[in-house]
Design an enzyme around this catalytic site. Structure first.
Site, PDB file in Angstrom:
ATOM      1  N   SER A 123      19.841  15.215  28.250  1.00 36.33           N
ATOM      2  CA  SER A 123      18.814  14.761  28.475  1.00 36.33           C
ATOM      3  C   SER A 123      17.583  14.702  29.629  1.00 36.33           C
ATOM      4  O   SER A 123      18.061  15.705  30.635  1.00 36.33           O
ATOM      5  CB  SER A 123      19.008  12.912  28.707  1.00 36.33           C
ATOM      6  OG  SER A 123      17.791  12.056  28.604  1.00 36.33           O
TER       7      SER A 123
ATOM      8  N   ASP B  37      32.272  14.396  33.169  1.00 35.71           N
ATOM      9  CA  ASP B  37      32.202  13.542  34.022  1.00 35.71           C
ATOM     10  C   ASP B  37      32.184  14.247  35.482  1.00 35.71           C
ATOM     11  O   ASP B  37      32.550  14.446  36.312  1.00 35.71           O
ATOM     12  CB  ASP B  37      32.598  12.312  34.187  1.00 35.71           C
ATOM     13  CG  ASP B  37      32.937  11.336  34.880  1.00 35.71           C
ATOM     14  OD1 ASP B  37      31.752  11.565  36.061  1.00 35.71           O
ATOM     15  OD2 ASP B  37      33.057  10.462  34.787  1.00 35.71           O
TER      16      ASP B  37
ATOM     17  N   ALA C 298      23.161  15.739  36.588  1.00 33.56           N
ATOM     18  CA  ALA C 298      23.203  14.441  36.217  1.00 33.56           C
ATOM     19  C   ALA C 298      23.585  13.618  37.239  1.00 33.56           C
ATOM     20  O   ALA C 298      22.963  13.916  38.522  1.00 33.56           O
ATOM     21  CB  ALA C 298      25.247  15.012  36.068  1.00 33.56           C
ATOM     22  N   GLY C 299      23.201  12.577  37.067  1.00 35.38           N
ATOM     23  CA  GLY C 299      22.654  11.523  37.698  1.00 35.38           C
ATOM     24  C   GLY C 299      22.231  10.324  37.699  1.00 35.38           C
ATOM     25  O   GLY C 299      21.731  10.153  35.520  1.00 35.38           O
TER      26      GLY C 299
ATOM     27  N   SER D 113      15.985  13.840  45.256  1.00 35.86           N
ATOM     28  CA  SER D 113      15.146  12.786  45.266  1.00 35.86           C
ATOM     29  C   SER D 113      13.961  12.402  46.186  1.00 35.86           C
ATOM     30  O   SER D 113      14.377  12.571  47.357  1.00 35.86           O
ATOM     31  CB  SER D 113      15.583  11.545  44.526  1.00 35.86           C
ATOM     32  OG  SER D 113      14.052  10.567  44.360  1.00 35.86           O
TER      33      SER D 113
ATOM     34  N   TYR E 166      20.881   4.509  46.234  1.00 38.39           N
ATOM     35  CA  TYR E 166      20.449   6.358  45.314  1.00 38.39           C
ATOM     36  C   TYR E 166      18.738   7.142  46.623  1.00 38.39           C
ATOM     37  O   TYR E 166      19.781   8.403  46.670  1.00 38.39           O
ATOM     38  CB  TYR E 166      19.608   5.981  44.588  1.00 38.39           C
ATOM     39  CG  TYR E 166      19.137   6.981  44.060  1.00 38.39           C
ATOM     40  CD1 TYR E 166      19.613   6.945  42.509  1.00 38.39           C
ATOM     41  CD2 TYR E 166      17.511   7.017  44.228  1.00 38.39           C
ATOM     42  CE1 TYR E 166      18.847   7.932  41.931  1.00 38.39           C
ATOM     43  CE2 TYR E 166      16.694   8.531  43.702  1.00 38.39           C
ATOM     44  CZ  TYR E 166      17.745   8.534  42.568  1.00 38.39           C
ATOM     45  OH  TYR E 166      17.296   9.657  41.509  1.00 38.39           O
TER      46      TYR E 166
ATOM     47  N   LYS F  54      20.545  10.340  47.783  1.00 40.08           N
ATOM     48  CA  LYS F  54      19.820  12.162  47.766  1.00 40.08           C
ATOM     49  C   LYS F  54      19.672  12.605  48.767  1.00 40.08           C
ATOM     50  O   LYS F  54      19.493  13.925  48.426  1.00 40.08           O
ATOM     51  CB  LYS F  54      18.323  11.319  46.963  1.00 40.08           C
ATOM     52  CG  LYS F  54      18.915  11.197  45.301  1.00 40.08           C
ATOM     53  CD  LYS F  54      19.270  12.652  44.555  1.00 40.08           C
ATOM     54  CE  LYS F  54      19.522  12.018  43.177  1.00 40.08           C
ATOM     55  NZ  LYS F  54      19.911  12.861  42.165  1.00 40.08           N
TER      56      LYS F  54
HETATM   57  N1  LIG Z   1      13.231  10.633  36.490  1.00 42.05           N
HETATM   58  C1  LIG Z   1      13.177  10.767  37.310  1.00 42.05           C
HETATM   59  O1  LIG Z   1      11.569   9.900  38.087  1.00 42.05           O
HETATM   60  C2  LIG Z   1      13.742  11.336  38.493  1.00 42.05           C
HETATM   61  C3  LIG Z   1      13.225  11.458  40.074  1.00 42.05           C
HETATM   62  C4  LIG Z   1      13.901  11.825  41.282  1.00 42.05           C
HETATM   63  C5  LIG Z   1      15.656  12.614  40.664  1.00 42.05           C
HETATM   64  N2  LIG Z   1      15.687  12.393  39.255  1.00 42.05           N
HETATM   65  C6  LIG Z   1      16.716  12.863  39.224  1.00 42.05           C
HETATM   66  O2  LIG Z   1      17.106  13.702  38.531  1.00 42.05           O
HETATM   67  C7  LIG Z   1      18.322  13.686  37.573  1.00 42.05           C
HETATM   68  C8  LIG Z   1      18.127  13.802  36.193  1.00 42.05           C
HETATM   69  O3  LIG Z   1      17.579  12.653  35.764  1.00 42.05           O
HETATM   70  P1  LIG Z   1      16.908  12.403  34.656  1.00 42.05           P
HETATM   71  O4  LIG Z   1      15.698  11.822  35.585  1.00 42.05           O
HETATM   72  O5  LIG Z   1      16.437  13.135  33.633  1.00 42.05           O
HETATM   73  O6  LIG Z   1      17.483  11.099  33.918  1.00 42.05           O
HETATM   74  P2  LIG Z   1      18.530  11.514  31.680  1.00 42.05           P
HETATM   75  O7  LIG Z   1      19.301   9.947  32.317  1.00 42.05           O
HETATM   76  O8  LIG Z   1      17.050  11.387  31.204  1.00 42.05           O
HETATM   77  O9  LIG Z   1      19.189  12.274  32.489  1.00 42.05           O
HETATM   78  C9  LIG Z   1      20.723  12.117  33.134  1.00 42.05           C
HETATM   79  C10 LIG Z   1      21.399  13.086  32.636  1.00 42.05           C
HETATM   80  O10 LIG Z   1      22.690  13.069  33.440  1.00 42.05           O
HETATM   81  C11 LIG Z   1      23.949  12.571  32.443  1.00 42.05           C
HETATM   82  N3  LIG Z   1      24.674  11.986  33.926  1.00 42.05           N
HETATM   83  C12 LIG Z   1      24.654  10.453  34.043  1.00 42.05           C
HETATM   84  N4  LIG Z   1      26.073  10.440  34.829  1.00 42.05           N
HETATM   85  C13 LIG Z   1      26.920  11.368  34.237  1.00 42.05           C
HETATM   86  C14 LIG Z   1      27.666  11.526  35.279  1.00 42.05           C
HETATM   87  N5  LIG Z   1      28.529  11.124  35.192  1.00 42.05           N
HETATM   88  N6  LIG Z   1      28.737  13.230  34.725  1.00 42.05           N
HETATM   89  C15 LIG Z   1      28.088  13.870  33.864  1.00 42.05           C
HETATM   90  N7  LIG Z   1      26.833  14.287  33.423  1.00 42.05           N
HETATM   91  C16 LIG Z   1      26.310  12.106  33.793  1.00 42.05           C
HETATM   92  C17 LIG Z   1      22.993  11.744  31.960  1.00 42.05           C
HETATM   93  O11 LIG Z   1      24.454  11.608  30.298  1.00 42.05           O
HETATM   94  C18 LIG Z   1      21.693  12.238  31.324  1.00 42.05           C
HETATM   95  O12 LIG Z   1      22.153  13.357  30.153  1.00 42.05           O
HETATM   96  C19 LIG Z   1      18.916  12.615  38.205  1.00 42.05           C
HETATM   97  O13 LIG Z   1      19.911  13.248  39.368  1.00 42.05           O
HETATM   98  C20 LIG Z   1      18.707  11.724  38.640  1.00 42.05           C
HETATM   99  O14 LIG Z   1      18.793  10.895  39.952  1.00 42.05           O
HETATM  100  C21 LIG Z   1      15.030  10.984  38.631  1.00 42.05           C
END
Ligand SMILES: NC(=O)c1ccc[n+]([C@@H]2O[C@H](COP(=O)([O-])OP(=O)(O)OC[C@H]3O[C@@H](n4cnc5c(N)ncnc54)[C@H](O)[C@@H]3O)[C@@H](O)[C@H]2O)c1
Length: 276
Positions: free
Chosen positions: A16, A60, A88-89, A140, A153, A157
């Protein structure tokens, strides 16, 4: 010749959001990509979409055997791992500090910090053997700016940035680089929430765009482009860094949100000592 020709990457959280966007970009640039994620249906579908360049492992990241397995399967299939992208997050525990339990703490840190640690730990021996590699992790802007994310969180990070810096100093001996990317506000299911429906996306945009210098929210591809660069040979002298990709959010208050007196031109008042 594409930018990631002959490279092998493992991306966690690749089913995702920015992980999926990165998997697609990596494959388009010639890499073979292991998609490691909890979401089996979406992860397998993306691997199928990438054809011979894609592989899926249910993983996971908070479980060490799962991460070890994904690394082993990718290395067995393609013979090496050039880029380990610990991405992943989730949002982790949300709420006041005095209502956050020790269990909330563990669950949050297990995914956001231990998951990154496991990725580094299991990619490291392979990269050392190869004499090179690029470890990329997703941190982040929440690590640097308070008030936009939950307590744990933000702390997790910040740990990713510190771990990255420390590991880079060790792994440089083997020409292995470690960097992280700090995204700002990026339009993904995690940030948008509320089912990621068109209405939710619209509301998310109106709530968040305008908060950074560049007047839009981030796209997952903004992060994918940075990850391609960090995985490629274009960044071979870059290590130990946190690359901020946030449209200028962390630079401060945007011009459009300044009070009127800041935005108006005033004659400059020059101080002149008496008698001059
Ligand atoms: N979207 C934002 O604004 C933003 C900003 C800063 C940082 N982030 C970081 O970016 C990264 C990606 O997030 P995103 O925004 O694309 O979100 P998202 O929810 O679209 O994708 C995250 C993916 O991580 C997977 N995941 C969650 N927990 C997991 C686990 N324990 N083991 C394996 N997979 C797992 C989910 O199934 C998902 O496919 C994360 O680390 C998030 O903290 C996001």
């Amino acid at each position: 010749m594409t930018r990631l020709s002959d490279k092998v990457a493992l991306i966690t959280g690749a089913a995702s959001g920015m992980g999926a966007a990165t998997a697609r970009r990596f494959a388009a640039e010639g890499a073979r990509v292991m998609i490691a994620d909890l979401q089996e249906e979406a992860g397998s579908a993306l691997a199928d979409e990438l054809g011979d360049a894609g592989l899926f492992a249910r993983c996971d990241v908070s479980i060490e055997e799962d991460v070890a397995n994904a690394v082993t399967v990718a290395a067995d299939r393609w013979g090496r791992i050039d880029c380990m992208f610990n991405n992943a997050g989730f949002g982790g525990a949300i709420g006041p500090i005095d209502e956050t339990s020790a269990e909330d703490f563990d669950i949050t840190m297990d995914v956001l910090v231990k998951g990154v640690f496991f990725g580094m730990r299991h990619a490291a021996p392979i990269m050392k053997r190869q004499g090179g590699g690029s470890i990329v992790s997703t941190a982040s802007m929440a690590a640097r700016i308070g008030g936009w994310s939950p307590h744990l969180y933000s702390a997790a990070k910040a740990a990713v940035i510190a771990l990255t810096r420390s590991v880079a100093l060790e792994m440089g001996e083997w020409d292995v680089r470690a960097n992280c990317i700090s995204p700002g506000v990026i339009e993904t299911p995690l940030a948008v929430g509320r089912g990621f429906t068109p209405e939710a996306i619209e509301r998310f945009r109106s709530e968040t765009e305008g908060q950074q210098a560049l007047n839009r929210v981030g796209d997952p591809d903004d992060i994918a482009h940075c990850a391609v660069w960090l995985a490629s040979d274009e960044s071979t002298f870059v290590t130990g860094q946190d690359i901020v990709v946030d449209g200028g959010f962390s630079a401060g208050r945007t011009w459009r949100r300044q009070p009127p007196w800041m935005r108006q031109a005033h004659p400059i008042k020059v101080y002149r000592p008496p008698g001059r």
